[in-house]
Write a protein that holds these residues in place. Structure first.
Motif, short mmCIF file in Angstrom:
data_model
loop_
_atom_site.label_atom_id
_atom_site.label_comp_id
_atom_site.label_asym_id
_atom_site.label_seq_id
_atom_site.Cartn_x
_atom_site.Cartn_y
_atom_site.Cartn_z
N MET A 186 0.65 -1.28 -0.17
CA MET A 186 0.01 -0.08 0.10
C MET A 186 0.98 1.38 0.11
N TYR A 187 2.13 1.14 0.46
CA TYR A 187 3.02 2.29 0.42
C TYR A 187 3.84 2.31 -0.84
N ALA A 188 3.76 3.46 -1.48
CA ALA A 188 4.26 3.41 -2.68
C ALA A 188 5.72 3.07 -3.01
N ILE A 240 0.14 -15.66 11.51
CA ILE A 240 -0.80 -15.24 10.15
C ILE A 240 -1.97 -14.28 10.59
N ASN A 241 -1.92 -13.49 9.69
CA ASN A 241 -2.84 -12.21 9.82
C ASN A 241 -3.58 -12.16 8.36
N SER A 242 -4.55 -12.78 8.59
CA SER A 242 -5.55 -12.97 9.68
C SER A 242 -6.69 -13.93 9.09
N GLY A 296 -6.91 -13.54 14.67
CA GLY A 296 -8.59 -13.53 14.37
C GLY A 296 -9.11 -12.09 14.57
N ILE A 297 -9.74 -11.53 13.24
CA ILE A 297 -10.31 -10.38 13.39
C ILE A 297 -11.90 -10.55 13.40
N THR A 298 -12.47 -9.70 14.28
CA THR A 298 -13.63 -10.13 14.34
C THR A 298 -14.70 -9.32 13.45
N VAL A 345 -4.54 -4.42 17.41
CA VAL A 345 -4.96 -3.68 16.51
C VAL A 345 -3.99 -3.16 15.53
N GLY A 346 -4.61 -2.66 14.45
CA GLY A 346 -3.77 -1.89 13.44
C GLY A 346 -3.94 -0.50 13.62
N LEU A 347 -2.94 -0.16 14.44
CA LEU A 347 -3.19 1.23 14.91
C LEU A 347 -3.54 2.46 14.02
N SER A 348 -2.77 2.45 12.94
CA SER A 348 -2.85 3.49 12.02
C SER A 348 -4.36 3.52 11.22
N ASN A 349 -5.12 2.67 11.19
CA ASN A 349 -6.26 2.54 11.05
C ASN A 349 -7.14 3.61 11.44
N ALA A 390 0.58 -4.34 18.67
CA ALA A 390 -0.30 -3.19 17.69
C ALA A 390 0.83 -3.49 16.48
N ILE A 391 0.17 -3.21 15.40
CA ILE A 391 0.59 -3.20 14.15
C ILE A 391 0.83 -1.71 14.07
N LEU A 392 2.13 -0.99 13.93
CA LEU A 392 2.22 0.47 13.76
C LEU A 392 3.47 0.80 13.27
N1 THG Z 1 -5.71 -5.52 11.78
C1 THG Z 1 -4.98 -6.74 11.09
N2 THG Z 1 -3.94 -6.26 10.25
C2 THG Z 1 -3.92 -5.33 9.57
C3 THG Z 1 -4.90 -4.14 9.81
C4 THG Z 1 -5.71 -4.25 11.01
N3 THG Z 1 -2.94 -4.93 8.60
C5 THG Z 1 -3.10 -3.77 7.79
C6 THG Z 1 -3.62 -2.59 8.48
N4 THG Z 1 -4.39 -2.81 9.15
C7 THG Z 1 -2.54 -2.30 9.36
N5 THG Z 1 -1.45 -1.56 8.62
C8 THG Z 1 -1.62 -0.43 8.26
C9 THG Z 1 -0.74 0.18 7.30
C10 THG Z 1 -0.55 1.30 6.83
C11 THG Z 1 -1.85 2.30 7.09
C12 THG Z 1 -2.65 1.80 7.98
C13 THG Z 1 -2.62 0.44 8.47
C14 THG Z 1 -1.82 3.75 6.71
N6 THG Z 1 -1.19 3.81 5.46
C15 THG Z 1 -1.37 5.14 4.76
C16 THG Z 1 -2.84 5.48 4.16
O1 THG Z 1 -3.53 4.47 3.88
O2 THG Z 1 -3.11 6.69 4.33
C17 THG Z 1 -0.56 4.95 3.39
C18 THG Z 1 0.29 6.07 3.15
C19 THG Z 1 1.25 6.10 2.02
O3 THG Z 1 0.61 5.60 0.75
O4 THG Z 1 2.20 6.39 1.93
O5 THG Z 1 -2.54 4.57 7.07
O6 THG Z 1 -6.32 -3.46 11.58
N7 THG Z 1 -4.86 -7.72 11.98
#
Ligand code: THG
Length: 262
Positions: free
Chosen positions: A11-13, A95-97, A121-123, A195-199, A226-228
């Motif tokens: 997802m990152y360029a 394993i995710n997920s 395991g994601i709910t 959690v995936g924090l950046s979400n 946390a994934i961050l």
């Molecule tokens: N739970 C689980 N796995 C996951 C998530 C989760 N995997 C993916 C994701 N969510 C966690 N990883 C990210 C990685 C990046 C971003 C958010 C979550 C993010 N990226 C920028 C954006 O979308 O704006 C990209 C910026 C760019 O392109 O440079 O925010 O919840 N189990």
């Protein structure tokens, strides 16, 4: 808290391009930068736009394990892509997920057992993302009971309540935080939470501030992992300080240096 670096994601360029061009230097630097910043494990995702995710996942695992033996978190909605990484991975895997759907659980729980991997395991299920705490707990219970019945150790299970962006799901933040607490109650203390924090800040303006604030609130609810982005040093410092306040680390004046992993 167990820190899973999020940056090796198509997802990152820069990573998407590196995967396409098979540029291993970019990937290996990204892996080492995150580990040097304190990551305990690395999330590995090819992204969604890739035609050949099966071979890309195996390539990513191979180039990353040339430079580190930290656990890798194989991130794909497709079990075949995850297995492609598991086949070549020498160190520990997460394993995710899996979702709470039986078609997913029936494939991924045996896969986790076969490869001695941990499992997130994601709910959610095919009906979508839950809208309240009770739905999250119900889906968590589905995952936990499937794992128990299959003889998969709950100590190797992480439950993820699915963190939503605050700008679209503000009313759910409290429920998500409470779910983190209650997953332990329904499943027993051995199950972990992640959690995936950046979400939480996607699409918002104050991304880092929102990430940091949610992180410490979730830690207070007992979040285990946390994934961050570990390159956000202020975030890492806040997480360490929250651990201190929660009495998970012993105070000393130099606690930041003492508990920063690198
Ligand atoms: N739970 C689980 N796995 C996951 C998530 C989760 N995997 C993916 C994701 N969510 C966690 N990883 C990210 C990685 C990046 C971003 C958010 C979550 C993010 N990226 C920028 C954006 O979308 O704006 C990209 C910026 C760019 O392109 O440079 O925010 O919840 N189990």
């Amino acid at each position: 808290m167990y820190i899973i670096g999020e940056l090796i994601n198509g997802m990152y360029a820069n990573i998407g391009t590196a995967i396409k061009e098979k540029n291993k230097d970019v990937i290996q630097k990204c892996a080492l930068d995150q580990i040097n910043a304190g990551a305990d494990a690395l999330d590995i995702s090819c992204g969604t736009v890739l035609k050949d995710a099966l071979s890309d996942m195996a390539w990513l695992v191979n180039v990353i394990q040339e430079v580190t033996d930290k656990p890798l978190v194989l991130d794909s909605s497709k079990p075949a892509v995850i297995e492609s990484g598991l086949r070549v991975l020498k160190s520990k895997a997460i394993i995710n997920s899996t979702t709470a759907d039986s078609e997913k659980l029936e494939v991924l729980v045996p896969l986790a057992k076969k490869y001695n991997a941990k499992l997130i395991g994601i709910t959610i299920n095919t009906k979508g993302i839950p809208q309240n705490k009770d739905q999250r707990l119900e889906l968590a219970a589905t995952i936990v009971s499937f794992c128990s019945d299959a003889g998969f150790s709950l100590e190797d299970l992480f439950l993820d309540p699915i963190l939503m962006p605050v700008n679209v799901a503000q009313a759910q933040m409290q429920d998500i935080l409470e779910s983190i607490k209650e997953f332990k109650v329904i499943a027993g203390p051995s199950v972990k939470t992640v959690v995936g924090l950046s979400n939480v800040s996607q699409g918002a303006k104050q991304r880092l501030l929102i990430n940091r604030t949610f992180a410490v609130m979730a830690q207070a609810c007992g979040l285990d992992a946390a994934i961050l982005n570990p390159l956000d040093k202020d975030l890492m410092d806040e997480i360490i300080t929250a651990e201190l306040i929660l009495n998970k680390q012993i105070y000393c004046d130099a606690y930041l240096d003492a508990y920063r992993k690198k």
